[in-house]
Design an enzyme around this catalytic site. Sequence first.
Site, PDB file in Angstrom:
ATOM      1  N   PRO A 121     -14.413  -9.495  -0.165  1.00  0.00           N
ATOM      2  CA  PRO A 121     -14.376 -10.646   0.752  1.00  0.00           C
ATOM      3  C   PRO A 121     -13.198 -10.574   1.703  1.00  0.00           C
ATOM      4  CG  PRO A 121     -14.685 -11.342  -1.539  1.00  0.00           C
ATOM      5  CD  PRO A 121     -14.327  -9.894  -1.576  1.00  0.00           C
ATOM      6  N   SER A 164     -12.293   5.231 -15.604  1.00  0.00           N
ATOM      7  CA  SER A 164     -11.273   5.903 -14.804  1.00  0.00           C
ATOM      8  C   SER A 164      -9.920   6.019 -15.500  1.00  0.00           C
ATOM      9  CB  SER A 164     -11.087   5.173 -13.467  1.00  0.00           C
ATOM     10  OG  SER A 164     -10.648   3.854 -13.682  1.00  0.00           O
ATOM     11  N   LYS A 174      -6.684   2.348  -4.915  1.00  0.00           N
ATOM     12  CA  LYS A 174      -5.727   2.735  -5.949  1.00  0.00           C
ATOM     13  C   LYS A 174      -4.478   3.380  -5.338  1.00  0.00           C
ATOM     14  CE  LYS A 174      -9.335   3.373  -9.451  1.00  0.00           C
ATOM     15  NZ  LYS A 174     -10.093   4.323 -10.292  1.00  0.00           N
ATOM     16  N   GLY A 218     -13.933  -8.767   7.158  1.00  0.00           N
ATOM     17  CA  GLY A 218     -14.478  -8.862   8.510  1.00  0.00           C
ATOM     18  C   GLY A 218     -15.919  -8.448   8.660  1.00  0.00           C
TER      19      GLY A 218
END
Length: 814
Positions: free
Chosen positions: A373, A694, A737, A376
Site C-alpha cells: 500500500p 528464507s 531486504k 502510487g
Amino acid sequence: MTIELTKRLKSIRNAELSNDGVFKLPLLILADHVLFPQVLSLIPLSDDSQVKAAAFADERGQTLIACRLRPPHNGSGLIDSIHPIGTEIAPGKYAQLADNSRQLLAHGRRRVQILAIDEQGPYPIATARPLIESASEPKTLESLATAVIELFKHSSQYNEAMPESVIKHILALDDPGLLCDSLSAILPLEADDLQQLLDQEDVEKRLELLAVLLTSELQANEAHDEVHSRLQDEIAANQREMYLREQVRIIQQELGDGDVFQQEIHELSERIRSAGLPGEVHEKAMKEMSRLGVIPPMSPESGVIHTYLDRLLALPWNELSEENLDLRHAEDILERAHYGLKKVKARIIEHIAVRKLAGDKMKSPILCFVGPPGVGKTSLGKSIAEALGCKFLRISLGGVRDEAEIRGHRRTYIGSMPGRILQQMERSETVNPVFMLDEVDKMSSDFRGDPASAMLEVLDPEQNGNFVDHYLEVPYDLSKVTFITTANDLYAIPEALEDRLEVIEFKGYSEEEKIQIAQRFLIPKQIEANGIEASGVQFAKGALQHVIRHYTYESGVRNLEREIAKICRKLARRLAAERKAPRRVTASIAERYLGPPQILASKVNRSDAVGIVSGLVWTPNGGEIQTVEVTLAPGKGNLMLTGQLGDVLQESAHIALSYLRGRAHEFCLPADDFENYDIHIHMPEGAVPKDGPSAGITLATALISAFTERQACAQYAMTGEITLRGQVLPVGGVVEKVLAARRRNIARIILPSDNRKDLRDLPRAVRRDVCISYVSTVQAVLDLVLRVPPAKRQRDFEAEQRQSAAEAPAGAPD
C-alpha cells in the site's frame, strides 16, 4: 330441534351420587372439542369405543361424561392423557352421515371432575364428582356480566355469520354462569382457551377471563378491519387515477395534443434509430419497443421495459475519445506526477507506442500493478488516463462477493440493474476509457457466486469484445477499454485470473526516494492544503530522514504524508494564533510536534558472538532485520523452537539441523553431541508471527556456530533457503531486504547467487553503501561469516574436567 327430542333430552336425569359423593359413567374422549353445561353441541364420534359408549347411554337413557384429550403426554395411564375437568352430557339424536362419519347431538348438564378411569371394558368408565360453582357478590357478577355483554355486542359486528336469533338469546340471559358458558360455546376461541373457561369453578374469574379473550378478539378484528379499509382506499385511489389519466388522454386527443404515452414511445423509437446501435442490439431494442407499444401504460411491466431501454441507450456504443499518443507528452506527465518507478513508466510508454503504431489491430493488455500500500498504484492509473487524454474510471473490488456486482441482475428481479462494469461505462460516455479495478485480490466468494470467475470474461482480451451483462442480455464491446488492476498480494488472485494479467511489480521506496517524493510532491501539497504557503515554510532533509526512520514503517509514502500533514497543522495553528512559527522544520522541531518516536529500531547484534546471526526478512511494510539465537544445554537431544515460528520456518530449522548432523565429521563434532545436548532456537519479538523458507542459511549458520563455538561476524546479514545437500536457493523480496540492512547500518549482505538478477534496479546510493556477497552453498556462507574455531571447545573442556573429577581416587579420611 324437535319437540320429541327436547322431551327426550329433558327426561334423561343426571347421574345419582353414591354415598361417597361420586358416580360412574361411560367416558367420551374428544380430540379438540370442549362442551359446556346447558349448551347443545354436535359431537363427532371417531372410533368404535365412542360409538359403543354413546349407544349404551342411549339404550339406558342415562348421561355420559365428555372430556378433552391433552397434547402428547408422557403419563403412564389414560387418566394422565386427558384434562381432568369435563362435562356431564345427555345424549340425544345419533346419526351416520353419507361419508360414514358419525355424530351425536348432546346437551350439557354440569361440570365434573374425573377422579379415575376403568379401561377394562369396550369403552372407558370414568369415576367423577360434580363441581359446584363458587358464590360471589351479586353486584360484582352483574357488573362483569354487563361488561362482557357490551364486548360481545361490539365483537358480533365483525361476525356476519352469527345468526341474529343467537345474538338476541345471549343478550336476554340474566344468569352470569349461563351467560359465560353460552358465550364460550359460540365464540371462535382456541381449544386451550375454552378448556381454561371450563376449568374455572369461580363464575367471577370465569367472566374476567372471558372479558380478556373477547377484548383480544375485538382488537384483532379492529386491526384487520383497518387494514382491509386502507387496502380498499388504495384500490379506489388507483382506479380513480387510472380513470383520470384516461380522461386526460381523451381530452388531449380532442385538443389535438395526442397521447403522451404514444409520444414517449415515438421519442424512444427515434432515439433507438439515431443511436447507431450494433445489429443485434438494435433488434433487441426494437423488439422491446414493440412489447412496450402493446402493454397498458399503467402496467408495471411498462416501467421495467422503459427503464431497460433508457439504460441501453445511455451506454456508449460508438463514441471514441481522441487519444493523445505523443510519447514525449506522456513521459512529461508521468515524470511530473511520479518519482522513480522507471520500469513501470517504461512499460506504459511502450504501451502507448504500440497503440500509436498498431492502431485498431492492437488488443489492449490487462495490466496488473502489484505492490504494498501507498506506493502510487492508483495515482499512476490516473496519470495514464491523463497522458492518453481518456476518461478515468475506478471501482474498488475489495469485499465484493456477489457475481451480480460484476454481471448485473436479471430483469426478473425487482430493482434489477446492470453490473458495476457497465454502470461505470455509462458515466464514461466513451468506449475507450482507462478503467482501474482496485483491490482485485480482495474479492471473495459465497453462495451468491464467485465474482473472480465473472472477471475472467471482462479481463480477457480474447473475450471481452462480447461481454454479456445479465441485465442487458446483449453483447457489449469492452475491447477498447484500457483495464488496469491493482493488488497487494499476487498469491491471493485466482490462478486463472492471474494468467490473463500482465503483472508489473511495485517495489518499496528507498529512503532517498521517499525524501525526493516528500520534497517534490507531499510537502508542497500539504503546505497548500493547510493554508501556510505564504509563510515560506521549508523542511530540512534531516527532518524528513528523522520522520521516515522514527515515525513511519512502510514501503509506500501514505503514512509519511500523514506525518507531514500533522506538522503542517501544528504550524497552521501557530500562524492562525499570530504566534511565532519556525520557517525551517528541523529534526528537533519535527520531534517536538510529533511527540516521542513511534518506531523503535529493532535490536541488532553489533558484536561477534557464538550462536547469534542476523537474518533478513520481508514484511508487508518492507524489509527488516531478524536475529536468530541458538543455545545448547545438557539434555537428551531435544529441539525447541520459540518466537511464534510458522510451519515452513520450523521445517527450515529441521533441515538446517539435519544438514549439520550429516556433516558433523567435517566440523569435528562428536556424534554424541546431538544426543547429549538440547537445542533451543529463538527469534526475538515473539508476539510477531514469522514464517517462510528464507531464514534457512541464517538458521544453519547459527546452529553450526553454536555447536562449533565459532563466533559469527556481526557485520553480516543474510537470507536464503537451503536444501539437505547444502545448496542455497533464491528467495523473494530481496530489494526490500537490502534496503532494511542499509537502514540498520549493516554493510555486508549475503544473498543467493540466483537473486543477482533481482538487484538490477537497486538505486546507486544503496549499491554504494552496501557490499553484497552471492553464495550458492552453505559452506560459502560459513567461510564468510564464522571466525576461526577455538583450540578447544568450552564444552569439551568442561566435559574433561567432569571426567577427571570422576576418575580421581577418593581422599583418605582425616
